[in-house]
Design a protein around this motif. Sequence first.
Motif, short mmCIF file in Angstrom:
data_model
loop_
_atom_site.label_atom_id
_atom_site.label_comp_id
_atom_site.label_asym_id
_atom_site.label_seq_id
_atom_site.Cartn_x
_atom_site.Cartn_y
_atom_site.Cartn_z
N ASP A 88 0.82 -1.21 0.00
CA ASP A 88 0.00 0.00 0.00
C ASP A 88 0.86 1.26 0.00
OD1 ASP A 88 -1.98 -1.85 0.16
OD2 ASP A 88 -2.85 -1.11 2.03
N ASP A 95 -15.59 4.24 -2.13
CA ASP A 95 -14.19 4.56 -1.89
C ASP A 95 -13.96 5.12 -0.49
OD1 ASP A 95 -11.61 4.44 -3.16
OD2 ASP A 95 -11.59 6.63 -3.17
N GLY A 155 -9.81 0.06 -8.53
CA GLY A 155 -9.30 -0.86 -7.53
C GLY A 155 -9.94 -2.23 -7.69
N HIS A 206 -9.75 -5.76 -5.41
CA HIS A 206 -9.22 -6.41 -4.22
C HIS A 206 -9.89 -7.77 -4.01
CE1 HIS A 206 -8.97 -7.24 0.21
NE2 HIS A 206 -7.71 -7.03 -0.10
N GLY A 221 -4.67 0.72 -11.99
CA GLY A 221 -5.42 0.28 -10.83
C GLY A 221 -4.51 -0.30 -9.77
N HIS A 222 -5.06 -0.52 -8.58
CA HIS A 222 -4.31 -1.20 -7.53
C HIS A 222 -5.14 -2.35 -6.97
CE1 HIS A 222 -6.80 0.50 -4.39
NE2 HIS A 222 -6.32 1.73 -4.51
N THR A 223 -4.50 -3.19 -6.19
CA THR A 223 -5.16 -4.35 -5.60
C THR A 223 -5.24 -4.23 -4.08
OG1 THR A 223 -3.04 -5.55 -5.57
CG2 THR A 223 -4.47 -5.90 -7.47
N SER A 224 -5.18 -3.02 -3.59
CA SER A 224 -5.26 -2.78 -2.15
C SER A 224 -6.71 -2.79 -1.68
CB SER A 224 -4.61 -1.43 -1.80
OG SER A 224 -4.91 -1.06 -0.47
N LEU A 279 -8.73 5.61 -4.08
CA LEU A 279 -8.31 5.73 -5.48
C LEU A 279 -7.66 7.07 -5.79
CD1 LEU A 279 -11.43 4.16 -7.28
CD2 LEU A 279 -9.39 3.02 -6.37
N ARG A 319 -13.64 2.17 2.17
CA ARG A 319 -12.74 1.04 1.92
C ARG A 319 -12.02 0.59 3.19
NH1 ARG A 319 -11.69 0.00 -3.44
NH2 ARG A 319 -9.73 -1.03 -2.96
#
Length: 213
Positions: free
Chosen positions: A23, A105, A55, A57, A41-44, A49, A108
Amino acid sequence: MLGPTGRGEPVGDADVVLLCVPDSAIASAARNLSGHRGLIGHTSGATPLDDVDLGVHPLQTFTGSEEPSVFHGIACAVAGRDDDALAVAARIAELLGARPVAIDDARRAGYHAAASIASNFLVTLQDTAERVAVSSGIDAPTARAMLAPLVRQTIENWAALGPAAALTGPVARGDSDTVARQRQAVAEVPELLPLFDELCARTADLSQRKDVA
């Protein structure tokens, strides 16, 4: 489909880049891709965002030895800066075999805290049970083998029936003498007593919910 790529390697002309980094590294990794034309994008689970477009996850525990089928049928928290990005995040989840669930968001962190309690803290709780068993003369592997079926059935009961209906044991029965004997045994590992007492208190609260259910 491109990837995966390691840190510092070019990502190529990808439509979507998913950052699978700690993160704390998301912002810097996203800045390194500032000229990329596609979505980032991220996988947290907990990170908003602020620095990416979407995202994804997967709500699953990973130790590094899992098969791809570990994604099949699980929930996958998805989010996007706009409807198009959200649709892409949901499609990625579906391609993994997962079930996309849109998470606000702003919420999260709460979603991810629930996941940590359910998964990470469960391991900590089972370590506590194992240590108490060891203090009672049962070796650790035997303790895990004995307790694992109990844990699995308890989880199945909770998932199927909800927490109040799944609750059993001396606290739920109001068997204070048994709880007192348990507490005396837990005192063999004194640093565990505060946790035991807090769990008893929370379980007593839950048992009241059970009574009125």
